[in-house]
Motif scaffolding. Structure first.
Motif, PDB file in Angstrom:
ATOM      1  N   GLY A  21      17.050   5.809  35.665  1.00  0.00           N
ATOM      2  CA  GLY A  21      17.407   7.340  35.461  1.00  0.00           C
ATOM      3  C   GLY A  21      17.904   8.215  36.482  1.00  0.00           C
ATOM      4  O   GLY A  21      18.813   8.768  36.241  1.00  0.00           O
ATOM      5  N   VAL A  22      18.029   7.314  38.054  1.00  0.00           N
ATOM      6  CA  VAL A  22      19.211   8.199  39.087  1.00  0.00           C
ATOM      7  C   VAL A  22      20.332   7.666  38.959  1.00  0.00           C
ATOM      8  O   VAL A  22      20.537   6.750  38.923  1.00  0.00           O
ATOM      9  N   ASP A  23      20.813   8.675  39.125  1.00  0.00           N
ATOM     10  CA  ASP A  23      22.557   8.413  39.420  1.00  0.00           C
ATOM     11  C   ASP A  23      22.959   7.505  40.487  1.00  0.00           C
ATOM     12  O   ASP A  23      23.442   8.618  41.343  1.00  0.00           O
ATOM     13  N   LEU A  24      22.237   6.962  41.003  1.00  0.00           N
ATOM     14  CA  LEU A  24      23.039   6.474  42.149  1.00  0.00           C
ATOM     15  C   LEU A  24      24.451   5.382  42.642  1.00  0.00           C
ATOM     16  O   LEU A  24      24.849   5.531  43.458  1.00  0.00           O
ATOM     17  N   VAL A  25      24.678   5.271  41.520  1.00  0.00           N
ATOM     18  CA  VAL A  25      26.478   5.232  41.551  1.00  0.00           C
ATOM     19  C   VAL A  25      27.024   6.643  42.208  1.00  0.00           C
ATOM     20  O   VAL A  25      27.728   6.682  42.829  1.00  0.00           O
ATOM     21  N   ALA A  26      26.901   7.682  41.370  1.00  0.00           N
ATOM     22  CA  ALA A  26      27.554   8.690  41.949  1.00  0.00           C
ATOM     23  C   ALA A  26      27.277   9.190  42.925  1.00  0.00           C
ATOM     24  O   ALA A  26      27.781   9.684  43.877  1.00  0.00           O
ATOM     25  N   ARG A  27      25.646   8.928  43.392  1.00  0.00           N
ATOM     26  CA  ARG A  27      25.143   9.277  45.226  1.00  0.00           C
ATOM     27  C   ARG A  27      24.460   8.351  45.288  1.00  0.00           C
ATOM     28  O   ARG A  27      23.077   8.244  45.375  1.00  0.00           O
ATOM     29  N   PRO A  28      24.883   7.182  46.104  1.00  0.00           N
ATOM     30  CA  PRO A  28      24.238   6.065  46.186  1.00  0.00           C
ATOM     31  C   PRO A  28      22.851   6.773  47.629  1.00  0.00           C
ATOM     32  O   PRO A  28      22.494   5.806  47.354  1.00  0.00           O
ATOM     33  N   GLY A  29      23.479   7.663  48.731  1.00  0.00           N
ATOM     34  CA  GLY A  29      22.682   8.500  49.312  1.00  0.00           C
ATOM     35  C   GLY A  29      21.160   8.904  48.937  1.00  0.00           C
ATOM     36  O   GLY A  29      20.110   9.017  49.154  1.00  0.00           O
ATOM     37  N   ARG A  30      20.812   8.633  47.474  1.00  0.00           N
ATOM     38  CA  ARG A  30      19.886   9.461  47.465  1.00  0.00           C
ATOM     39  C   ARG A  30      19.129   8.291  46.629  1.00  0.00           C
ATOM     40  O   ARG A  30      17.583   8.575  47.005  1.00  0.00           O
ATOM     41  N   ALA A  31      19.088   7.032  47.349  1.00  0.00           N
ATOM     42  CA  ALA A  31      18.166   5.996  47.481  1.00  0.00           C
ATOM     43  C   ALA A  31      17.416   6.086  48.923  1.00  0.00           C
ATOM     44  O   ALA A  31      16.668   5.155  49.311  1.00  0.00           O
ATOM     45  N   MET A  32      17.665   7.267  49.687  1.00  0.00           N
ATOM     46  CA  MET A  32      17.345   7.181  50.611  1.00  0.00           C
ATOM     47  C   MET A  32      15.820   8.306  50.426  1.00  0.00           C
ATOM     48  O   MET A  32      15.054   9.012  51.488  1.00  0.00           O
ATOM     49  N   GLU A  33      15.904   8.531  49.027  1.00  0.00           N
ATOM     50  CA  GLU A  33      15.433   9.943  48.770  1.00  0.00           C
ATOM     51  C   GLU A  33      13.781   9.021  48.717  1.00  0.00           C
ATOM     52  O   GLU A  33      13.841   8.047  48.595  1.00  0.00           O
ATOM     53  N   LEU A  34      12.725   9.190  48.855  1.00  0.00           N
ATOM     54  CA  LEU A  34      11.452   8.673  49.159  1.00  0.00           C
ATOM     55  C   LEU A  34      10.868   8.199  47.109  1.00  0.00           C
ATOM     56  O   LEU A  34      10.885   7.489  46.987  1.00  0.00           O
ATOM     57  N   ALA A  35      10.973   8.974  47.202  1.00  0.00           N
ATOM     58  CA  ALA A  35      10.861   9.268  45.474  1.00  0.00           C
ATOM     59  C   ALA A  35      12.300   8.692  44.438  1.00  0.00           C
ATOM     60  O   ALA A  35      11.165   7.471  43.820  1.00  0.00           O
ATOM     61  N   VAL A  36      12.534   8.663  45.128  1.00  0.00           N
ATOM     62  CA  VAL A  36      13.590   7.431  44.163  1.00  0.00           C
ATOM     63  C   VAL A  36      13.542   6.047  44.943  1.00  0.00           C
ATOM     64  O   VAL A  36      13.584   5.220  43.668  1.00  0.00           O
TER      65      VAL A  36
END
Length: 212
Positions: free
Chosen positions: A131-146
């Motif tokens: 449910g996290v838009d990793l396509v719009a913001r792939p860098g969110r995969a660097m957030e611990l919770a994500v």
């Protein structure tokens, strides 16, 4: 329902068996996030599952227990440059094409996270599952919770390779070595298996015992 994990017992154990007697704050934060997610998630009470997820994160992050980029670079630009050099020198035989290079939108699909997801298609798959838009913001995969959510979705649901934790830890059976196929074939499988058993001992789990 999962039973609460004794954090003092856990951290005292892994500090000695896996971290040379010392734990950095980032390592504690990372492991705490995984323990918290397991306790509140409700998907499973099997501590072997958690132990192998901890072992995978430990291996994939070089013991940091924090999300990392492929090559452990401090920035996307540095990782891309490192991967480009390795590719041009023939040191990436597993890569048929330079997937890490920025696309027309300026996005790079290089590896990121506690388990480093690569290629746009995998970012798309994990976006749908978390449910996290990793396509719009792939860098969110660097957030611990994500990254924790990515790890749980990938290993519980088989989103990485099609293999799931339940395939390798069914009932009272345990396939610690083969479980590496959930992420990356049998690469360093024996080593990750040793980590998994050490984490299970720290969690107070018993190998071969079916959880309630």
């Amino acid at each position: 329902m999962t039973m609460d994990i004794d954090r003092k017992v856990f951290f005292d154990a892994v500090r000695g068996t896996l971290y040379g007697g010392r734990l950095a704050r980032g390592q504690v934060r990372g492991m705490t996030a995984l323990l918290d997610r397991f306790e509140r998630g409700g998907e499973t009470a099997d501590r072997r599952f958690l132990a192998y997820m901890l072992a995978t994160a430990h291996h994939e992050t070089g013991g940091r227990m924090q999300p990392v980029r492929e090559t452990f670079a401090a920035s996307d630009a540095a990782a891309i440059a490192h991967l480009d050099r390795a590719f041009s020198e023939g040191r990436l035989p597993q890569a048929s094409a330079p997937y890490w290079r920025r696309d027309a939108d300026g996005k790079s699909w290089l590896g990121r996270g506690l388990v480093q997801i690569t290629h746009r298609r995998n970012y798309e798959r994990l976006s749908a599952l978390t449910g996290v838009d990793l396509v719009a913001r792939p860098g969110r995969a660097m957030e611990l919770a994500v990254s924790v959510e990515i790890l749980f979705a990938g290993m519980l649901q088989g989103a990485f390779t099609g293999r799931r934790l339940a395939d390798h830890f069914p009932g009272s059976g345990s396939d610690w070595v083969g479980a590496r196929r959930i992420v990356n074939g049998l690469d360093r499988a024996e080593r990750v298996a040793l980590y998994g058993r050490a984490f299970l001992a720290a969690l107070g789990g018993e190998e071969g015992k079916t959880p309630p």
